[in-house]
Scaffold this active site. Structure first.
Site, PDB file in Angstrom:
ATOM      1  N   GLU A 123      -4.040   1.828  -7.220  1.00 16.02           N
ATOM      2  CA  GLU A 123      -4.473   2.920  -6.356  1.00 16.02           C
ATOM      3  C   GLU A 123      -3.600   4.148  -6.613  1.00 16.02           C
ATOM      4  O   GLU A 123      -2.514   4.274  -6.016  1.00 16.02           O
ATOM      5  CB  GLU A 123      -4.324   2.529  -4.883  1.00 16.02           C
ATOM      6  N   HIS A 165       0.860  -1.195   0.000  1.00 14.45           N
ATOM      7  CA  HIS A 165       0.000   0.000   0.000  1.00 14.45           C
ATOM      8  C   HIS A 165       0.893   1.240   0.000  1.00 14.45           C
ATOM      9  O   HIS A 165       1.950   1.247   0.632  1.00 14.45           O
ATOM     10  CB  HIS A 165      -0.910  -0.014   1.244  1.00 14.45           C
TER      11      HIS A 165
HETATM   12  P1  PGA Z   1      -9.696   5.785   0.384  1.00 10.44           P
HETATM   13  O1  PGA Z   1      -8.476   4.778   0.621  1.00 10.44           O
HETATM   14  O2  PGA Z   1     -10.867   4.957  -0.104  1.00 10.44           O
HETATM   15  O3  PGA Z   1      -9.955   6.401   1.727  1.00 10.44           O
HETATM   16  O4  PGA Z   1      -9.249   6.777  -0.632  1.00 10.44           O
HETATM   17  C1  PGA Z   1      -8.234   3.727  -0.257  1.00 10.44           C
HETATM   18  C2  PGA Z   1      -7.002   2.987   0.178  1.00 10.44           C
HETATM   19  O5  PGA Z   1      -6.063   3.617   0.669  1.00 10.44           O
HETATM   20  O6  PGA Z   1      -6.929   1.744   0.071  1.00 10.44           O
END
Ligand code: PGA
Length: 242
Positions: A161, A93
């Site tokens: 992401e 992440h």
């Molecule tokens: P968010 O986070 O939905 O709050 O933008 C997503 C993530 O970090 O996995």
């Protein structure tokens, strides 16, 4: 489709019970075609396990150690997560890549450990705002794929992401998500990986934009942060996904 709720560093023990119980109650009577998985803080994995153990909601961890055992104070390893019923673990992440200086090599080792213990790594990749503005996003993600993903026949999931979309309320255009997914899918094919590997999108997902995101051709699911702490909205997205 997989709908994954990443709780990050949130909840006390009672809130972890309430949140998982509410989601369970909301989804229990529904026939879901999508899989739902919760990713509580490590210390509450067993707590949440006890709430959802007889349901079809799955459990995952937010991270795991690059090591299996030994003198690594504070670490939690893949086999330990496996002992507590985790089917998945997020690795790489951006909050760990950037906040904890984790390298692609670290992400690779974590993913490999999880695969070795029959768990499914959710390997996160994402570009920052500068990379996106300079037109480098595809190259940056390709390098992360090359260096973070073990070349293996084991099951794994990729979560795209964009860092600038996480917690910001902004999401990429559908065209740019589709463009990124196409590149990732092509990369998987070029590396002879299975063609059923899921690609998730994550970053500022909410009920309002979920419908639009579901129209992305190759979307394998969503990784949801902030909204996963709201049991009503999170459950509604799980229902829309089905
Ligand atoms: P968010 O986070 O939905 O709050 O933008 C997503 C993530 O970090 O996995």
């Amino acid at each position: 489709m997989l709908i994954a709720g990443n709780w990050k560093l949130n909840c006390n023990i009672n809130e972890a019970i309430d949140l998982s119980s509410s989601i369970l109650n909301n989804l229990n009577s529904k026939v879901l075609r999508s899989e739902v998985a919760l990713f509580p803080p490590t210390i509450y994995i067993e707590t949440v396990y006890n709430v959802i153990k007889n349901s079809n909601i799955a459990l995952g961890a937010q991270d795991c150690s690059v090591n299996i055992s030994g003198a690594y104070t504070g670490d939690v390893s893949a086999p330990m997560l496996n002992d507590f019923g985790c089917k998945f673990s997020i690795v790489g992440h951006s909050e760990r890549r950037n906040g904890k200086n984790e390298s692609n090599k670290d992400v690779y080792l974590k993913a490999k450990n999880l695969m070795d213990f029959k768990m499914i790594p959710i390997i996160c990749v994402g570009e920052n705002a500068e990379d996106r503005e300079r037109g480098n996003a595809l190259d940056v993600i390709k390098k992360q794929l090359e260096e973070s993903i073990p070349k293996s026949n084991n099951e794994f999931i990729i979560a795209y992401e964009p860092i600038w979309a996480i917690g910001s309320g902004k999401i990429p255009t559908l065209d740019s998500i589709n463009e990124m997914f196409n590149m990732i899918r092509q990369w998987l094919t070029n590396n002879s990986m299975k063609n059923n590997i899921k690609i998730l999108y994550g970053g500022s997902v909410n009920k309002g934009n979920a419908k639009e995101l579901f129209s992305c051709k190759d979307l394998g699911g969503l990784l949801i942060g902030g909204v996963s702490l709201n049991p009503t909205e999170f459950s509604e997205i799980c229902i829309i996904a089905s």
